[in-house]
Design an enzyme around this catalytic site. Sequence first.
Site, PDB file in Angstrom:
ATOM      1  N   ASP A   1       0.173  -8.871  -1.730  1.00 29.23           N
ATOM      2  CA  ASP A   1       0.866 -10.153  -1.812  1.00 29.23           C
ATOM      3  C   ASP A   1       0.471 -11.075  -0.668  1.00 29.23           C
ATOM      4  OD1 ASP A   1       2.256  -9.345  -4.078  1.00 29.23           O
ATOM      5  OD2 ASP A   1       3.986  -8.629  -2.941  1.00 29.23           O
TER       6      ASP A   1
ATOM      7  N   TYR B   1       0.284   2.805   2.709  1.00 27.66           N
ATOM      8  CA  TYR B   1       0.653   1.607   3.463  1.00 27.66           C
ATOM      9  C   TYR B   1       1.362   1.997   4.754  1.00 27.66           C
ATOM     10  CZ  TYR B   1      -0.177  -1.658  -0.444  1.00 27.66           C
ATOM     11  OH  TYR B   1      -0.744  -2.417  -1.438  1.00 27.66           O
TER      12      TYR B   1
END
Length: 271
Positions: free
Chosen positions: A51, A112
């Site tokens: 994003d 992540y």
Amino acid sequence: MRLDLSYDGAGFSGWAKQTARRTVQGEIEDALRTVTRSPRGYELTVAGRTDSGVHARGQVAHVDLPDEVWAAHEDKLLRRLAGRLPHDVRVWRAQRAPAGFNARFSAVWRRYAYRVTDHPGGVDPLLRGHVLWHDWDLDVDAMNEASARLVGEHDFAAYCKRREGATTIRTLQRLDWVRGEDGIVTATVRADAFCHNMVRSLVGALLFVGDGHRDTQWPAKVLAAGVRDSAVHVVRPHGLTLEEVGYPADDLLAARNREARNRRTLPGGCC
């Protein structure tokens, strides 16, 4: 061709190419077309579409190039891309991909990291673009206790922004927190795949546990409810970095590619 790359997400409107917006995909595709002097563009497929504002250290993409284009530019491609790309995105490796490789569908996991500090003075100015400041003391042990209840295969609808026709079933392989000597608390989050806003929503829920606003069972109760909870805060993107993407052995790439395209269901569930 497989590309291994990294970028600072602060100046990008995410990975995916958009009209009149600066994106990682757009920059790399433009640079690739320029350095290969191609009359047409070549579209990238990426392991994880990050994003706006999210960083990547170990992103992977692939692009289909004609044999003659690859042969003509293979030896100098990295250096030429380095000279053409802006300084906030780098391609570190470009190589012919093995048969059956697909950057997105051949991946077996993505890892992540989300970084946050609860230091009363705030964030080190040199790290402010990559670390979130949380203005409450954090109990890492409580966060780890709550995190352990979320690991496994679940429907993460409560922690995802739904997309039409997409499943929210994921296998969360790892979720834990460590406080470093510098005081920065890092969440490591690994799953076979992630749905939209999943990591940032999980982090938001667990920060509420860490600062004492919620008990250690609350994130699992939200998960079990299966619907978005307005109390789950989607934290800001700048603390999030895609660190690594995992792939199986070369002879298993094609099988994984096919498997990952199947719509997933939970045992005994409808969808």
